[in-house]
Design an enzyme around this catalytic site. Structure first.
Site, mmCIF file in Angstrom:
data_model
loop_
_atom_site.group_PDB
_atom_site.id
_atom_site.type_symbol
_atom_site.label_atom_id
_atom_site.label_comp_id
_atom_site.label_asym_id
_atom_site.label_seq_id
_atom_site.Cartn_x
_atom_site.Cartn_y
_atom_site.Cartn_z
ATOM 1 N N TYR A 165 -4.853 -36.375 4.249
ATOM 2 C CA TYR A 165 -5.792 -35.530 3.505
ATOM 3 C C TYR A 165 -7.138 -35.447 4.229
ATOM 4 C CZ TYR A 165 -8.923 -33.994 -0.242
ATOM 5 O OH TYR A 165 -9.868 -33.313 -0.984
ATOM 6 N N SER A 177 -13.885 -30.936 2.073
ATOM 7 C CA SER A 177 -14.287 -32.098 1.290
ATOM 8 C C SER A 177 -15.298 -32.879 2.116
ATOM 9 C CB SER A 177 -13.062 -32.988 0.996
ATOM 10 O OG SER A 177 -13.433 -34.282 0.565
#
Length: 269
Positions: free
Chosen positions: A155, A142
């Protein structure tokens, strides 16, 4: 071309293939003639996707947070007579909110899928690729990999791990006939945020519209990046600029801005 050619004895294994980016990557590979092996927990969703794909598909329902399920995955895939020529580690999840208010079980489940499963499946499938001198790995991270992410600390750190790990793999694999690429998408409307606990409206308020890229475009750029042997793929020019700026901005300036704008740290939650 860095992406192995399709063949009757080959498959592209895509995890997290039941929806979103994973489903679109599977579709894109299938349209290029690859047989795909679809892996996720939801057999029904995988069967529905498999029925749409032109290149042939096999469904393997598995919970990648379960270490025994991951251990059994190679034998389940190879039972079809195909070897994994392309590995796409796309499965992932996120938690939301400050670590001080977190659920330890949820945090560990996230790390098991976002980090441990990536390492596990690479360790299981890369030896065969290297022995055959043919293969491609795509690990999905990401743009969060380029910065801390208060409000989603685990995350963000997991995606930073995936980025570093995959770049290291690429260095190890030079000259082997196998490539490793990291996909770092920005915001994508896939329902991922809703599963993590924040609404699309929350996300759109925190992230400018210019950063949003469709799942189909992300998949197209990902497969194109694998085919070209790219080290990192960041779909969308706004996301590439944002990632570069986040990477070099002093943390003393960046962290207060990120904490203030993150929906997981709003006082009204």
């Amino acid at each position: 071309m860095a992406l192995p050619a399709p063949g009757p004895d080959r498959t592209a294994l895509v995890t997290g293939a039941s929806s979103g980016i994973g489903a679109e990557i599977a579709r894109t590979l299938s349209e290029r003639g690859h047989h795909v092996t679809l892996v996720a927990r939801s057999a029904d969703r995988l069967e529905a996707l498999a029925a749409e794909l032109p290149g042939g598909a096999e469904v393997v329902a598995a919970d990648l947070s379960d270490r025994e399920a991951r251990t059994a995955l190679p034998s389940r895939v190879h039972a079809s007579g195909r070897q994994v020529a392309v590995l796409v580690n796309n499965a992932g999840s996120s938690t939301l909110g400050p670590v001080s208010a977190s659920d330890p079980d949820a945090e560990m489940a996230m790390i098991e899928v976002d980090v441990v499963a990536v390492v596990d499946l690479c360790s299981r499938f890369l030896p065969g690729m290297v022995a055959r001198r043919r293969g491609a790995v795509l690990n999905v991270a990401s743009t969060a990999a380029f910065q801390p992410l208060p409000g989603q600390a685990g995350y963000g750190a997991a995606k930073a791990f995936v980025l570093s790990y995959t770049q290291s793999l690429a260095g190890e694999l030079r000259g082997s006939g196998v490539t490793a690429t990291t996909l770092c998408p920005g915001p994508v409307d896939t329902g991922f945020g809703a599963r993590a606990g924040f609404t699309k409206e929350d996300a759109e308020a925190a992230l400018p519209q210019a950063m949003w890229v469709s799942a189909q475009e992300v998949a197209d750029r990902a497969v194109e990046g694998m085919a070209k042997g790219r080290l990192v793929v960041i779909p969308g020019s706004a996301n590439r600029i944002a990632a570069a700026l986040a990477h070099v901005t002093p943390r003393s300036l960046l962290l207060p801005m990120l904490a203030k704008s993150h929906p997981g740290l709003r006082s009204d939650r």
